[in-house]
Write an enzyme that holds these catalytic residues in place. Structure first.
Site, PDB file in Angstrom:
ATOM      1  N   GLU A   1      -3.383  -5.505   4.948  1.00  0.00           N
ATOM      2  CA  GLU A   1      -4.764  -5.522   4.689  1.00  0.00           C
ATOM      3  C   GLU A   1      -5.478  -6.423   6.050  1.00  0.00           C
ATOM      4  O   GLU A   1      -6.665  -6.093   6.591  1.00  0.00           O
ATOM      5  CB  GLU A   1      -5.255  -6.330   3.329  1.00  0.00           C
TER       6      GLU A   1
ATOM      7  N   HIS B   1     -12.132   0.353   8.730  1.00  0.00           N
ATOM      8  CA  HIS B   1     -10.763  -0.275   7.994  1.00  0.00           C
ATOM      9  C   HIS B   1      -9.764   0.734   7.716  1.00  0.00           C
ATOM     10  O   HIS B   1      -8.659   0.714   7.814  1.00  0.00           O
ATOM     11  CB  HIS B   1     -11.168  -0.968   6.696  1.00  0.00           C
ATOM     12  N   GLU B   2     -10.316   1.908   7.068  1.00  0.00           N
ATOM     13  CA  GLU B   2      -9.310   2.810   6.703  1.00  0.00           C
ATOM     14  C   GLU B   2      -8.658   3.678   7.683  1.00  0.00           C
ATOM     15  O   GLU B   2      -7.318   3.902   7.783  1.00  0.00           O
ATOM     16  CB  GLU B   2     -10.069   3.719   5.586  1.00  0.00           C
TER      17      GLU B   2
ATOM     18  N   HIS C   1      -5.779   1.669   9.019  1.00  0.00           N
ATOM     19  CA  HIS C   1      -4.719   1.600   8.463  1.00  0.00           C
ATOM     20  C   HIS C   1      -3.829   3.025   9.042  1.00  0.00           C
ATOM     21  O   HIS C   1      -2.606   2.998   9.065  1.00  0.00           O
ATOM     22  CB  HIS C   1      -4.900   2.168   6.782  1.00  0.00           C
TER      23      HIS C   1
END
Length: 301
Positions: free
Chosen positions: A199, A130-131, A134
């Site tokens: 998100e 997930h990071e 980003h």
């Protein structure tokens, strides 16, 4: 679509900033405010990662000091076709993670010991993917710029009455008061709206990078519960930092205007739908009591 929404929201925030400067000081005030914002953004562009990591007391790790965690991030970065980011661990019981850096070539990812202690390997992989999503989406730079402009708006609002307090024009004075009250509120809403949009995109990207949407959904359920129960001193001192994390750094649930993140239940539901699309097995109850994490040595440094 998310990129279009973010562009429109960022444009709205910039316009709000310039309007506040004009209301307080006319054309001169608008120009001065814009120059200050440009200076702040340039400083933030080059130093945001250092500021954020220092704020959290993060320590950099490598293949020798944290072999399992570093290897996991390295494998995910290769799958995402990203340069290897710097990897950090934060000694904090608050379970959370974030990414920072101005571009993929200068990125860093960080996780707290609290997160590493409550998640199993697949869940940690989902969070770090997930990071990395980003980073791949360049969200870290966008969120930094948005936070900087929002901070500039708040700063101008705080000084607004001082600059125009002696104005004999009652209409202008009332307009200044209105700007001082409304501008920070509007900036906060726009900033949070951008964060929530990003998100969802990072959840989808992280699930695709890790190949396991359901593991990320399980991690979100555990982290939301843990983060709400364990205080986060950094977010308490600097509320704007809450938008950095994978789950809110402060206990604010739901999809309200004042939420820095989408509702966790909605995020999990979206990941469950993605899992079905990817042909994974039937979903388990994402809100069941979290299973004990498998023993790992990520934090045994």
């Amino acid at each position: 679509m998310n990129g279009f929404k973010t562009t429109m929201l960022l444009a709205a925030l910039t316009a709000l900033f310039m309007a506040l400067g004009f209301t307080i000081g006319g054309r001169g005030g608008m120009i001065i405010a814009l120059l200050v914002a440009v200076g702040m953004n340039l400083f933030t562009y080059w130093n945001a990662d250092k500021i954020v990591l220092s704020m959290h007391g993060a320590r950099q790790v490598d293949a020798a000091s944290a072999p399992e965690f570093y290897s996991l991030v390295s494998g995910l970065a290769q799958r995402a076709q990203l340069p290897m980011p710097k990897v950090y661990i934060i000694d904090s019981p608050h379970p959370n993670a974030f990414a920072t850096g101005r571009n993929p070539e200068n990125a860093a990812v960080a996780a707290t010991t609290g997160l590493l202690n409550i998640l199993n390997r697949d869940e940690i992989a989902g969070v770090m993917a997930h990071e990395l999503a980003h980073v791949r989406n360049r969200d870290t730079l966008i969120m930094t710029m948005v936070a900087t402009i929002a901070g500039a708006i708040s700063m101008l609002a705080n000084f607004g009455l001082f600059f125009r307090g002696g104005d004999d024009n009652r209409g202008a004075f009332l307009a200044t008061i209105l700007a001082v009250i409304v501008a920070p509120f509007a900036a906060m809403i726009v900033q949070m709206a951008i964060s929530r949009t990003r998100e969802y995109g990072a959840d989808k990207g992280g699930a695709e990078i890790s190949g396991n949407p359901r593991a990320l959904a399980s991690a979100l359920a555990k982290l939301a519960h843990g983060a709400a129960a364990v205080p986060n001193p950094v977010a308490q001192r600097n509320p704007a930092a809450s938008q950095l994390y994978i789950v809110p750094g402060l206990a604010r649930g739901g999809d309200s205007l004042f939420s820095t993140h989408p509702d966790t239940g909605n995020r999990i539901a979206a990941l469950e739908e993605l899992a079905v699309t990817m042909g994974q097995s039937a979903p388990r109850d994402a809100f069941a009591a979290p299973a004990p994490a498998e023993p790992v040595s990520y934090t045994h440094l």
